[in-house]
Design an enzyme around this catalytic site. Structure first.
Site, PDB file in Angstrom:
ATOM      1  N   ASP A   1     -11.627  -0.672 -23.670  1.00 48.23           N
ATOM      2  CA  ASP A   1     -11.539  -0.714 -22.213  1.00 48.23           C
ATOM      3  C   ASP A   1     -11.601   0.690 -21.657  1.00 48.23           C
ATOM      4  OD1 ASP A   1     -11.288  -3.408 -22.052  1.00 48.23           O
ATOM      5  OD2 ASP A   1      -9.159  -3.430 -21.532  1.00 48.23           O
TER       6      ASP A   1
ATOM      7  N   PRO B   1       0.822  -1.217   0.000  1.00 44.60           N
ATOM      8  CA  PRO B   1       0.000   0.000   0.000  1.00 44.60           C
ATOM      9  C   PRO B   1       0.858   1.270   0.000  1.00 44.60           C
ATOM     10  CG  PRO B   1      -0.576  -1.451   1.845  1.00 44.60           C
ATOM     11  CD  PRO B   1       0.657  -2.005   1.234  1.00 44.60           C
TER      12      PRO B   1
ATOM     13  N   ARG C   1      -4.119  -8.468 -20.277  1.00 44.49           N
ATOM     14  CA  ARG C   1      -5.029  -7.801 -21.236  1.00 44.49           C
ATOM     15  C   ARG C   1      -4.273  -6.950 -22.245  1.00 44.49           C
ATOM     16  NH1 ARG C   1     -10.252  -7.924 -20.430  1.00 44.49           N
ATOM     17  NH2 ARG C   1     -10.641  -6.125 -21.760  1.00 44.49           N
TER      18      ARG C   1
ATOM     19  N   GLU D   1       2.842  -7.889   8.539  1.00 44.87           N
ATOM     20  CA  GLU D   1       2.894  -6.420   8.597  1.00 44.87           C
ATOM     21  C   GLU D   1       3.748  -5.821   7.491  1.00 44.87           C
ATOM     22  OE1 GLU D   1       0.900  -4.533  10.602  1.00 44.87           O
ATOM     23  OE2 GLU D   1       0.130  -6.550  10.876  1.00 44.87           O
TER      24      GLU D   1
HETATM   25  N1  ADE Z   1      -0.646  -5.316  -0.078  1.00 45.86           N
HETATM   26  C1  ADE Z   1      -1.537  -4.979   0.861  1.00 45.86           C
HETATM   27  N2  ADE Z   1      -2.341  -4.002   0.435  1.00 45.86           N
HETATM   28  C2  ADE Z   1      -1.951  -3.697  -0.834  1.00 45.86           C
HETATM   29  C3  ADE Z   1      -2.379  -2.747  -1.812  1.00 45.86           C
HETATM   30  N3  ADE Z   1      -3.375  -1.908  -1.581  1.00 45.86           N
HETATM   31  N4  ADE Z   1      -1.736  -2.724  -2.977  1.00 45.86           N
HETATM   32  C4  ADE Z   1      -0.704  -3.556  -3.214  1.00 45.86           C
HETATM   33  N5  ADE Z   1      -0.258  -4.452  -2.350  1.00 45.86           N
HETATM   34  C5  ADE Z   1      -0.867  -4.534  -1.152  1.00 45.86           C
END
Ligand code: ADE
Length: 244
Positions: A167, A87, A152, A114
């Site tokens: 798309d 993230p 794709r 984590e």
């Molecule tokens: N791992 C955990 N959450 C994620 C996300 N939003 N994008 C990519 N990998 C992740």
């Protein structure tokens, strides 16, 4: 294209064996293999995680097995970028995916718990990619999203190559609405223009819907684009009808 995924749970990726991705894998448009960091543990318990220094909840993936797993992948795909799904990465767009699809080799690292020891990120990760501002339990689903979107973009992956051009996001606009038989469903009819077979009128209607939906739902996308005179006129028409 060749992709190696570093993951503790390769079985999750079985879902890619169906549909468009399944066909691409069968036709060898993409070679997808897995390396499991657990196979690079040297203790009797095959531990891949440990408690975080400094305390706090959750577990962190240990650096040693991950290091060896990534090095094994790099020896198989020497020109590959090593991409960590997290993230904290840059949020992916269709542009990033199109860029990625032009690479011959990619190594995707799916984290768990984590996160992974930051020294691995510093030493071995070329790029961090996120699939959106939310947190998954691990990088596997994110890696699958990336792989599906990459597939794709590979020539020959879609039954009808024209569908890629249609798309959403390929054109920088949202897709127009789609209809199929029956003509009347739940007392709702199909827009007249789609039934008459006038292809130019259909193209205009579809472009107008794409522009209108993008205006309604994703003004940010519209602001990034320069509209042609015809497109601006279609959008004006849509806006006029919408506010009537
Ligand atoms: N791992 C955990 N959450 C994620 C996300 N939003 N994008 C990519 N990998 C992740």
């Amino acid at each position: 294209m060749k992709i190696i995924v570093i993951t503790l749970f390769p079985e999750i990726f079985n879902a890619l064996n169906s549909g468009i991705s399944g066909r691409a894998l069968k036709n060898n448009l993409l070679t997808l293999t897995f390396i499991n960091p657990r196979d690079f543990t040297h203790d009797p318990y095959h531990r891949v995680d440990d408690r975080p220094y400094g305390g706090g909840p959750g577990m962190v993936l240990k650096p040693e097995p991950l290091w060896e797993a990534i090095m094994a992948a790099k020896s198989q795909l020497p020109s590959a970028k090593v991409i960590y799904l997290s993230p904290q990465g840059k949020t992916l767009t269709q542009k990033h995916i199109q860029n990625g699809a032009s690479q011959k080799e990619i190594i995707l690292v799916a984290g768990r718990y984590e996160g992974i020891d930051e020294r691995i990120v510093t030493m071995l990760i070329d790029e961090e990619w996120s699939i959106g501002d939310y947190v998954l339990s691990g990088g596997e689903l994110a890696a699958m999203v990336v792989i599906d979107a990459l597939i794709r973009c590979l020539p020959g992956s879609l039954g009808d190559e024209a569908s890629r051009e249609q798309d959403s996001f390929t054109s920088g606009l949202l897709d127009y609405p789609h209809y199929t038989r029956p003509e009347i469903f739940a007392k709702m009819t199909v827009p007249e223009v789609l039934l008459r077979g006038n292809h130019q009128a259909i193209q205009r209607w579809r472009m107008k819907q794409s522009l209108g939906r993008t205006w309604l739902r994703r003004l940010d996308l519209l602001k990034q684009r320069l509209l042609s005179q015809e497109q601006q006129a279609l959008l004006d028409e849509f806006m006029q009808e919408y506010t009537e």
